[in-house]
Design a protein around this motif. Structure first.
Motif, short mmCIF file in Angstrom:
data_model
loop_
_atom_site.label_atom_id
_atom_site.label_comp_id
_atom_site.label_asym_id
_atom_site.label_seq_id
_atom_site.Cartn_x
_atom_site.Cartn_y
_atom_site.Cartn_z
N ARG A 159 0.85 -1.12 0.15
CA ARG A 159 0.15 -0.08 0.02
C ARG A 159 0.85 1.27 -0.03
O ARG A 159 0.48 2.13 -0.79
N ALA A 162 2.46 1.72 -3.29
CA ALA A 162 1.33 2.18 -4.32
C ALA A 162 1.32 3.77 -4.10
O ALA A 162 1.12 4.35 -4.92
N LYS A 163 1.24 4.28 -3.00
CA LYS A 163 1.00 5.50 -2.68
C LYS A 163 2.04 6.34 -2.94
O LYS A 163 1.90 7.32 -3.65
N GLU A 165 4.21 5.61 -5.41
CA GLU A 165 3.92 5.66 -7.02
C GLU A 165 3.05 6.62 -7.61
O GLU A 165 3.21 7.15 -8.48
N SER A 166 1.94 6.68 -6.70
CA SER A 166 0.99 7.56 -7.16
C SER A 166 1.47 9.10 -7.13
O SER A 166 1.01 9.98 -8.11
N TYR A 167 2.48 9.56 -6.21
CA TYR A 167 3.01 10.70 -6.16
C TYR A 167 4.15 10.86 -7.29
O TYR A 167 4.64 11.99 -7.50
N GLY A 168 4.67 9.89 -7.92
CA GLY A 168 5.63 9.81 -9.03
C GLY A 168 6.78 9.48 -8.45
O GLY A 168 7.95 9.77 -8.89
N THR A 171 9.46 3.89 -6.70
CA THR A 171 9.75 2.75 -5.48
C THR A 171 11.00 1.88 -5.87
O THR A 171 11.30 1.17 -5.00
#
Length: 182
Positions: A159, A162-163, A165-168, A171
């Motif tokens: 999780r 994923a968070k 990665e959602s910000y760019g 990871t």
């Protein structure tokens, strides 16, 4: 143009042990409601971006203690080749409107660096991001995932990745910390 190239090469030389990238820092959102008192205590490093100031340490932990002046004592401990390494720093909240955006430094001669808490539940995990833009063309970033225990449930890790990665945030730059035999 030659000066810009010199600056870029100099920054690259200094930052090759951090995550160095082209363009600006990722646009992240820090945790909206944040309670510093619940955050205090010991955290164990689960994942990190490579950083020259940690070297090849293992069993890295951080202990945060509130001081009488409202600042936070940051006590980082790790072991390298069986030898204990300790770094004591100072942290504080520069803007009370953004309590999850701390500044931290480990020398009175250094400026405070960003220590932005992107997500925490206070009892299991926290994810921190720090990034500095250089001439708005390059950036140097650090990130950590810490746990209250030396291991973290895989579903929480997934999780948090994923968070990020959602910000760019890339990871693939995360390195798993060695917390065995501590």
């Amino acid at each position: 143009m030659l000066q810009l190239l010199f600056v870029a090469l100099s920054v690259f030389g200094v930052s090759q042990a951090q995550v160095f990238g082209l363009g600006k820092c990722a646009q992240v959102k820090t945790q909206e409601s944040f309670d510093l008192n619940r955050y205090l205590g010991t955290w164990y490093e689960i994942y990190k971006f490579n950083s020259n100031f940690e070297g090849k340490q293992k069993c890295v932990s951080a202990n945060y203690q509130l001081q009488s002046n409202g600042h936070v004592r940051v006590d980082n401990i790790g072991f390298e080749n069986g030898e204990k390494k300790e770094a004591v720093g100072d942290g504080y909240v520069p803007d009370k409107n953004y309590p999850s955006r701390l500044g931290v430094r480990f020398s009175n001669l250094a400026p405070y660096a960003k220590y932005w808490i992107l997500d925490t539940d206070y009892t299991n995990y926290t994810m921190i991001y720090s990034c500095t833009d250089i001439l708005e063309l390059f950036h140097i970033s650090y990130a950590w995932i810490l746990g209250r225990d030396r291991t973290l449930d895989e579903s929480i890790e997934n999780r948090l990745f994923a968070k990020a990665e959602s910000y760019g945030i890339d990871t693939s730059n995360f390195l798993k910390e060695d917390q065995t035999g501590c």
